[in-house]
Design a protein around this motif. Structure first.
Motif, short mmCIF file in Angstrom:
data_model
loop_
_atom_site.label_atom_id
_atom_site.label_comp_id
_atom_site.label_asym_id
_atom_site.label_seq_id
_atom_site.Cartn_x
_atom_site.Cartn_y
_atom_site.Cartn_z
N ARG A 1 31.61 -13.08 4.28
CA ARG A 1 32.30 -11.73 4.73
C ARG A 1 33.86 -11.74 4.54
NH1 ARG A 1 29.07 -12.90 9.47
NH2 ARG A 1 28.22 -11.15 10.37
N ALA B 1 30.89 -7.37 3.17
CA ALA B 1 30.07 -8.64 3.40
C ALA B 1 28.82 -8.74 2.59
CB ALA B 1 29.24 -8.54 4.90
N ARG C 1 31.71 -5.30 6.28
CA ARG C 1 31.80 -6.14 7.12
C ARG C 1 31.38 -5.76 8.70
NH1 ARG C 1 35.74 -11.15 8.03
NH2 ARG C 1 35.09 -11.83 10.22
#
Length: 130
Positions: free
Chosen positions: A80, A85, A102
């Motif tokens: 992340r 991510a 994320r």
């Protein structure tokens, strides 16, 4: 906290038989535990480690491919940053990588050891939690 998986679930996620998982437990490759006389379970983080080992081992005579567009597997790695991510998923012998926000990864609770389903369409991979 990553979940625990019953032996049959662990076998399905790794693409091996229940007996193979039991042999790996007997050999110490995986550790199983029981609580209150219930069924034996394997820790999700350990399962992710073995999935990664299986991915790195060459499969003689096979070429990674998939004829289906939904692959159930186990998350092996999540990286992340502040916005995005990168999620790696091992589905049997197939390694899939998805880039997502994320926020989405956090909302899904994605971390090593979590079961997830990758939906593949063209060059995009979406990850869902069953």
């Amino acid at each position: 906290m990553p979940p625990d998986y019953r032996i049959a679930e662990a076998a399905a996620l790794l693409g091996v038989s229940d007996d193979t998982v039991r042999r790996w437990i007997d050999a110490g490759r995986l550790t199983a535990s029981r609580s209150g006389g219930g069924p034996a379970v394997v820790d999700g983080v350990q399962l992710a480690r073995v999935a990664t080992e299986l991915r790195d081992a060459p499969q003689p005579g096979t070429t990674p491919s998939s004829a289906r567009n939904r692959l159930t597997g186990i998350v092996t790695r999540v990286v992340r940053d502040t916005v995005m991510a990168q999620v790696e998923l091992q589905a049997g012998p197939f390694r899939l990588v998805s880039l997502m926000s994320r926020e989405a990864a956090d909302e899904l609770g994605l971390e090593p050891g979590v079961r997830a389903v990758a939906t593949v369409k063209a060059t995009q991979v979406s990850v869902d939690v069953p």
